[in-house]
Design an enzyme around this catalytic site. Sequence first.
Site, PDB file in Angstrom:
ATOM      1  N   SER A 148     -13.312  73.841  49.175  1.00  0.00           N
ATOM      2  CA  SER A 148     -13.772  72.524  48.759  1.00  0.00           C
ATOM      3  C   SER A 148     -15.283  72.444  48.939  1.00  0.00           C
ATOM      4  O   SER A 148     -16.008  73.391  48.635  1.00  0.00           O
ATOM      5  CB  SER A 148     -13.044  71.448  49.571  1.00  0.00           C
ATOM      6  OG  SER A 148     -13.440  70.152  49.184  1.00  0.00           O
ATOM      7  N   SER A 149     -15.763  71.350  49.468  1.00  0.00           N
ATOM      8  CA  SER A 149     -17.198  71.154  49.667  1.00  0.00           C
ATOM      9  C   SER A 149     -17.413  70.018  50.641  1.00  0.00           C
ATOM     10  O   SER A 149     -16.641  69.050  50.674  1.00  0.00           O
ATOM     11  CB  SER A 149     -17.883  70.818  48.340  1.00  0.00           C
ATOM     12  OG  SER A 149     -19.214  70.377  48.554  1.00  0.00           O
ATOM     13  N   TYR A 162     -18.533  66.166  40.743  1.00  0.00           N
ATOM     14  CA  TYR A 162     -18.144  67.386  41.454  1.00  0.00           C
ATOM     15  C   TYR A 162     -17.451  67.035  42.772  1.00  0.00           C
ATOM     16  O   TYR A 162     -16.392  67.583  43.095  1.00  0.00           O
ATOM     17  CB  TYR A 162     -19.385  68.231  41.723  1.00  0.00           C
ATOM     18  CG  TYR A 162     -19.180  69.379  42.672  1.00  0.00           C
ATOM     19  CD1 TYR A 162     -18.617  70.570  42.238  1.00  0.00           C
ATOM     20  CD2 TYR A 162     -19.556  69.274  44.011  1.00  0.00           C
ATOM     21  CE1 TYR A 162     -18.427  71.645  43.111  1.00  0.00           C
ATOM     22  CE2 TYR A 162     -19.382  70.332  44.891  1.00  0.00           C
ATOM     23  CZ  TYR A 162     -18.818  71.511  44.438  1.00  0.00           C
ATOM     24  OH  TYR A 162     -18.631  72.553  45.309  1.00  0.00           O
ATOM     25  N   LYS A 166     -13.502  67.832  44.080  1.00  0.00           N
ATOM     26  CA  LYS A 166     -13.171  68.520  45.329  1.00  0.00           C
ATOM     27  C   LYS A 166     -12.349  67.627  46.256  1.00  0.00           C
ATOM     28  O   LYS A 166     -11.499  68.106  47.012  1.00  0.00           O
ATOM     29  CB  LYS A 166     -14.446  68.984  46.024  1.00  0.00           C
ATOM     30  CG  LYS A 166     -15.171  70.109  45.288  1.00  0.00           C
ATOM     31  CD  LYS A 166     -14.318  71.362  45.197  1.00  0.00           C
ATOM     32  CE  LYS A 166     -15.089  72.549  44.666  1.00  0.00           C
ATOM     33  NZ  LYS A 166     -14.288  73.805  44.627  1.00  0.00           N
TER      34      LYS A 166
END
Length: 257
Positions: A148-149, A162, A166
């Site tokens: 993920s982030s 974005y 995620k």
Amino acid sequence: MATSRPDGRTALVTGGSRGIGKAVSLRLAREGVLVAVHYGHDDEAAQATVKEIEAGGGRALAVRAELGVPGDADAVWDGFDRGLVALGAEPGVDIVVNNAGITLPRHLADVTEEDYDRVFAVNTRAPFFVLQRALPRLRDGGRIVNISSAASRVAYPPLVAYAMSKGALDTLTLALAAQLGPRGITVNTVAPGFTDTGINPTLADPQIRRALAAASVFDRLGTPADIADAVAFLAGGDGRWITGHWLDATGGVRLGH
């Protein structure tokens, strides 16, 4: 570092030929895992990664399939299955690492419908159906790791679409962890922060590089190997009692803020 003897496990790493994905592929191969290196377009990078693994004594195969298009998940697994047959390996998979993704560095006002659909097609839809198709192949006691982030847990307007894509992947981790627990399968998320993958053009600017490095309490950018080691822990036997977890692999970015 020499690769250990094969341990019978098999892994699929999406986006496994460059950046974080390559580091994960190499790291798992060093553990003796047969690694399927998925990639979208860059044949040269994929073959180079496979050859690097083989040169270290490991086993690997390349799987080409574009993500974010109809039939992408089936194409990934068809290539995976054929690759195992070609290597004389047993069918099935033990580790799935959903690493492939694209960024969308735009504020809300600048995101088009086409942009939005594309980032969700690659970052959310593709891993969803890759995992759906993985279920009949995934052996009991297996491992799923979604990349993920940190942007999914902090407010970062320049990456809003974005980050949303995620965040959806984070939710998928939780649902599958509950579903697959009875089979001894763990499902976890690893969330990198600012990472020097070598493919981010903004990091060529010394000022930007310095600012991003300073965001970590260690005063440096993350490396693909930093992320790969975290993935390998969750994918290995030592991670057996951890599931449904969101692992911050940012080097303490925004810690205390």
